[in-house]
Scaffold this motif. Structure first.
Motif: not given
Length: 254
Positions: A119-138
């Motif tokens: 919870f304390a990790d600082r990250v930016p807002a993003y849009r990506l679902s675990m159901a997605s596929s990305l080139p090279e990674l699948g």
């Protein structure tokens, strides 16, 4: 006790602040894989067909465009970035300081971009679902599974794992079944049980809050978790097997 949560679909962007500091993130062995996903996500998000490639609608165009500059976007603690039904019900902001420290230590968020966060990790807002596929990674769930297994194994020790993730995110990491309890939420009408979706998220958030705010020792066994849940709900425990985790079934009144 560790509470496993999914990220929220919607995120609340930080208004100001510095960008993500990779060296400060939990589970630093994941940083190489995080950087790979972030770079590919930025490339896909800059494509003219980015919305279709990421499986989102036109209303999320600004979110997808933000994906192209995540290295520079303001970051904030994960408990501020993630929003929505489950996180509203958990209500981090209204926890006491002691309870917040407990949440920072006990909650793990499984993320399509970051792998796993506290919870304390600082990250930016993003849009990506675990159901997605990305080139090279699948498919991202398949990509993250071996990485999370290796990175999270040292964190497990003898913890009871309370798994409040959705099926999309359970596919990315399967913790040891003998120490894991999945959380299901049902309504019951005339003896017939029905799975609920919206209220399942809300109830899982309420359960997480209850476990973080109740007095006494954190549950260390599935039976102790059942007893804690029965303080607020009608609940039952389904015993697991060597390959299948236990299940805590919470039955809501109709």
């Amino acid at each position: 006790m560790l509470i496993l949560l999914p990220p929220s679909e919607g995120k609340t962007p930080a208004v100001r602040g510095s960008a993500v500091d990779w060296s400060s993130l939990s589970f630093p062995t994941l940083n190489t894989y995080r950087a790979t996903v972030l770079e590919l996500l930025g490339t896909v998000s800059a494509h003219q067909d980015a919305l279709a490639l990421l499986g989102v609608g036109a209303s999320l165009r600004d979110d997808v465009e933000r994906n192209t500059r995540l290295h520079a976007e303001p970051a904030a603690p994960a408990h501020q970035i993630y929003s929505g039904v489950l996180y509203d019900a958990l209500g981090y902001r209204t926890l006491t300081p002691v309870q917040r420290r407990k949440a920072d230590e006990s909650v793990l968020v499984i993320s399509a971009l970051w792998g796993a966060l506290r919870f304390a990790d600082r990250v930016p807002a993003y849009r990506l679902s675990m159901a997605s596929s990305l080139p090279e990674l699948g498919r991202l769930a398949s990509f993250w599974k071996p990485q999370l297994t290796a990175a999270l194994a040292p964190e497990l020790a003898d913890h009871l794992l309370v798994d409040c993730r959705s099926s999309t995110y359970t596919a990315a990491w399967a913790p040891p079944p003998e120490r894991t309890v999945g959380v299901n939420v049902f309504t019951e009408v005339n003896g017939e049980r029905k799975v609920v979706s919206h209220f399942a998220k809300h109830t899982r958030g309420e359960l997480a809050r209850h476990l973080l705010s109740r007095r006494g020792k954190a549950p260390a066994t599935p039976a102790a978790l059942l007893s804690a849940a029965q303080e607020n709900w009608h609940a039952e425990l389904v015993q697991g097997t060597a390959k299948k985790p236990h299940a805590l079934n919470i039955i809501l009144p109709n």
